[in-house]
Write an enzyme that holds these catalytic residues in place. Structure first.
Site, PDB file in Angstrom:
ATOM      1  N   CYS A 114       0.819  -1.230   0.000  1.00 30.23           N
ATOM      2  CA  CYS A 114       0.000   0.000   0.000  1.00 30.23           C
ATOM      3  C   CYS A 114       0.844   1.268   0.000  1.00 30.23           C
ATOM      4  CB  CYS A 114      -0.958   0.006   1.174  1.00 30.23           C
ATOM      5  SG  CYS A 114      -2.208  -1.280   1.029  1.00 30.23           S
ATOM      6  N   HIS A 250      -3.141   7.535   1.739  1.00 23.74           N
ATOM      7  CA  HIS A 250      -3.566   6.203   1.300  1.00 23.74           C
ATOM      8  C   HIS A 250      -4.965   5.969   1.846  1.00 23.74           C
ATOM      9  CE1 HIS A 250      -3.908   2.056   0.508  1.00 23.74           C
ATOM     10  NE2 HIS A 250      -3.710   1.651   1.746  1.00 23.74           N
ATOM     11  N   ASN A 280      -9.987   0.159  -0.490  1.00 30.83           N
ATOM     12  CA  ASN A 280      -8.521   0.210  -0.434  1.00 30.83           C
ATOM     13  C   ASN A 280      -7.966  -0.392  -1.727  1.00 30.83           C
ATOM     14  OD1 ASN A 280      -5.793  -0.175   0.062  1.00 30.83           O
ATOM     15  ND2 ASN A 280      -6.070  -0.975   2.130  1.00 30.83           N
TER      16      ASN A 280
HETATM   17  N1  ACO Z   1     -18.611  -7.548   9.175  1.00 29.15           N
HETATM   18  C1  ACO Z   1     -19.019  -7.724  10.455  1.00 29.15           C
HETATM   19  N2  ACO Z   1     -18.158  -7.927  11.463  1.00 29.15           N
HETATM   20  C2  ACO Z   1     -16.848  -7.993  11.161  1.00 29.15           C
HETATM   21  C3  ACO Z   1     -16.372  -7.832   9.849  1.00 29.15           C
HETATM   22  C4  ACO Z   1     -17.317  -7.609   8.827  1.00 29.15           C
HETATM   23  N3  ACO Z   1     -16.970  -7.426   7.540  1.00 29.15           N
HETATM   24  N4  ACO Z   1     -15.014  -7.923   9.864  1.00 29.15           N
HETATM   25  C5  ACO Z   1     -14.652  -8.136  11.132  1.00 29.15           C
HETATM   26  N5  ACO Z   1     -15.763  -8.181  11.916  1.00 29.15           N
HETATM   27  C6  ACO Z   1     -15.828  -8.404  13.377  1.00 29.15           C
HETATM   28  C7  ACO Z   1     -14.626  -9.134  13.916  1.00 29.15           C
HETATM   29  O1  ACO Z   1     -14.795 -10.529  13.744  1.00 29.15           O
HETATM   30  C8  ACO Z   1     -14.639  -8.724  15.369  1.00 29.15           C
HETATM   31  O2  ACO Z   1     -15.600  -9.517  16.039  1.00 29.15           O
HETATM   32  P1  ACO Z   1     -15.295 -10.070  17.514  1.00 29.15           P
HETATM   33  O3  ACO Z   1     -15.145  -8.836  18.364  1.00 29.15           O
HETATM   34  O4  ACO Z   1     -16.507 -10.887  17.798  1.00 29.15           O
HETATM   35  O5  ACO Z   1     -14.029 -10.858  17.389  1.00 29.15           O
HETATM   36  C9  ACO Z   1     -15.182  -7.290  15.339  1.00 29.15           C
HETATM   37  O6  ACO Z   1     -15.796  -7.135  14.052  1.00 29.15           O
HETATM   38  C10 ACO Z   1     -14.113  -6.227  15.536  1.00 29.15           C
HETATM   39  O7  ACO Z   1     -12.997  -6.513  14.684  1.00 29.15           O
HETATM   40  P2  ACO Z   1     -11.739  -5.591  14.617  1.00 29.15           P
HETATM   41  O8  ACO Z   1     -10.778  -6.155  13.605  1.00 29.15           O
HETATM   42  O9  ACO Z   1     -11.228  -5.301  15.988  1.00 29.15           O
HETATM   43  O10 ACO Z   1     -12.428  -4.252  14.028  1.00 29.15           O
HETATM   44  P3  ACO Z   1     -11.796  -2.856  13.752  1.00 29.15           P
HETATM   45  O11 ACO Z   1     -12.626  -1.813  14.343  1.00 29.15           O
HETATM   46  O12 ACO Z   1     -10.310  -2.845  14.025  1.00 29.15           O
HETATM   47  O13 ACO Z   1     -11.988  -2.700  12.172  1.00 29.15           O
HETATM   48  C11 ACO Z   1     -10.672  -2.933  10.147  1.00 29.15           C
HETATM   49  C12 ACO Z   1     -11.417  -3.629  11.293  1.00 29.15           C
HETATM   50  C13 ACO Z   1     -11.700  -2.169   9.317  1.00 29.15           C
HETATM   51  C14 ACO Z   1      -9.988  -3.990   9.307  1.00 29.15           C
HETATM   52  C15 ACO Z   1      -9.633  -1.965  10.708  1.00 29.15           C
HETATM   53  O14 ACO Z   1      -8.882  -2.605  11.706  1.00 29.15           O
HETATM   54  C16 ACO Z   1      -8.684  -1.434   9.680  1.00 29.15           C
HETATM   55  O15 ACO Z   1      -9.059  -0.723   8.772  1.00 29.15           O
HETATM   56  N6  ACO Z   1      -7.372  -1.702   9.838  1.00 29.15           N
HETATM   57  C17 ACO Z   1      -6.338  -1.167   9.016  1.00 29.15           C
HETATM   58  C18 ACO Z   1      -6.300  -1.736   7.660  1.00 29.15           C
HETATM   59  C19 ACO Z   1      -5.211  -1.032   6.888  1.00 29.15           C
HETATM   60  O16 ACO Z   1      -5.015   0.156   7.042  1.00 29.15           O
HETATM   61  N7  ACO Z   1      -4.462  -1.719   6.108  1.00 29.15           N
HETATM   62  C20 ACO Z   1      -3.320  -0.981   5.592  1.00 29.15           C
HETATM   63  C21 ACO Z   1      -2.920  -1.150   4.355  1.00 29.15           C
HETATM   64  S1  ACO Z   1      -3.489  -2.513   3.469  1.00 29.15           S
HETATM   65  C22 ACO Z   1      -2.126  -3.122   2.563  1.00 29.15           C
HETATM   66  O17 ACO Z   1      -0.977  -2.767   2.737  1.00 29.15           O
HETATM   67  C23 ACO Z   1      -2.414  -4.201   1.580  1.00 29.15           C
END
Ligand code: ACO
Length: 323
Positions: A114, A250, A280
């Protein structure tokens, strides 16, 4: 006087097929509401089965050439940031070279996931400032839909396909921060964080693999590292957040984008946001946002723009440029 790499053209291409969040509700335990509130994403584009990364890249590159009023013959080099090249080799960049009808110069890919476009800009700038090229096409293009695990709701709803491109040209500046062009760059990586974000396959492991991400861990690193790299780059240009017209981040998650702007003391009025429409798109997200930001009338000539990105590696960095 100082040579600068100045943006003289910008363009993008998005595949035709638009997939709204609601489509994932049919196959996964997820909702439009969850995806919107946790990531800011509302829809994304997916490439057609016969559409490859180099096809998206070529269309974005042609749009950038048209915007610059140039043809492929005017270009000395192509630097293409991607983690989803058509083939193991040759590079997608050489395929773009052929598709554009460019028979001179050189082309190669850069892979920093990314953060790829920031690394590609740095490579292109170095080629220009070292006298190896006068005009460089810098492209970010991805088909992340090809490496999704469609049963993993925590990743497959977040990514999209697309491409964006810039034409950079050597121009003479005064050597001050008022010059147009790239003013400063900060690059970083730390391989100890491999397990936070990776693809569990590849040529040497004899499979294609799927993207795996510990999203909440990546999130924790993102805001802090992005604000710091942007500030480091601004500082080396002799500038501060107060001088910034636009952050073009990004586009991974609206909460990361908001958190980074806040940490830099900037309002969301200074941020180009496209994550709701593109998801993304990895290395394509910054040039896509630059192109859309210009089309919307947000980014104008003379504006101070900061791009920043973090991704698999972890690898992260920022580029400060005057548009
Ligand atoms: N729908 C419903 N629930 C979901 C989903 C979904 N699509 N995905 C995850 N959940 C659930 C999880 O299972 C978890 O449930 P649990 O509490 O029962 O275990 C709950 O939601 C919370 O999950 P988290 O991962 O803690 O949620 P968070 O608020 O952190 O959001 C996200 C997740 C959107 C992925 C976020 O962490 C994020 O954007 N992270 C950064 C991603 C990023 O920036 N990547 C960088 C570059 S990518 C690259 O280089 C290729």
């Amino acid at each position: 006087m100082a040579g600068r790499s100045v943006v003289v053209g910008v363009g993008h291409y998005l595949p035709e097929r638009i997939v709204p969040n609601s489509e994932f509700e049919k196959t996964l335990d997820t909702t439009d509401e969850w995806i919107r509130t946790r990531s800011g994403i509302e829809r994304r584009h997916f490439a057609a089965d016969d559409e490859k990364t180099s096809d998206l890249a070529s269309k974005a590159a042609q749009a950038a050439l048209d915007d610059a009023g140039l043809t492929a013959d005017d270009i000395d080099a192509i630097v293409l940031a991607t983690s989803t090249a058509d083939l193991t080799f040759p590079s997608a960049a050489t395929m773009v070279q052929a598709q554009l009808g460019m028979t001179k110069g050189f082309a190669f890919d850069v892979q920093a996931v990314c953060a790829g476009f920031v690394f590609a800009l740095s490579n292109a700038n170095a080629l220009i400032l070292s006298g190896q090229a006068k005009r460089v096409l810098v492209i970010g293009a991805e088909t992340f839909s090809r490496i999704m695990d469609w049963t993993d709701r925590s990743t497959c709803v977040l990514f999209g396909d697309g491409a964006g491109a810039l034409v950079l040209e050597l121009q003479e500046g005064e050597g001050t921060a008022q010059d147009r062009g790239i003013l400063a760059i900060d690059l970083n990586s730390d391989g100890r964080y491999k397990d936070l974000l990776y693809v569990d396959g590849g040529v040497s492991t004899q499979s294609t693999g799927h993207l795996r991400m510990q999203g909440n861990q990546v999130f924790r690193h993102a805001v802090e590292k992005l604000a710091k790299t942007a500030e480091t780059a601004l500082d080396s240009a002799g500038l501060s957040s107060a001088d910034v017209d636009w952050i073009v981040p990004h586009q991974a998650n609206i909460r990361i984008i908001q958190g980074t702007a806040k940490k830099m003391g900037l309002s969301m009025d200074n941020v180009v946001v496209t994550v709701q429409d593109h998801g993304n798109t990895s290395a394509a997200s910054i040039p896509l946002a630059l192109s859309v930001g210009k089309q919307r009338g947000q980014i104008k000539q003379g504006d101070l723009v900061v791009t920043e990105a973090i991704g698999g590696g972890l690898a992260w960095g920022a580029v400060v440029l005057r548009w």
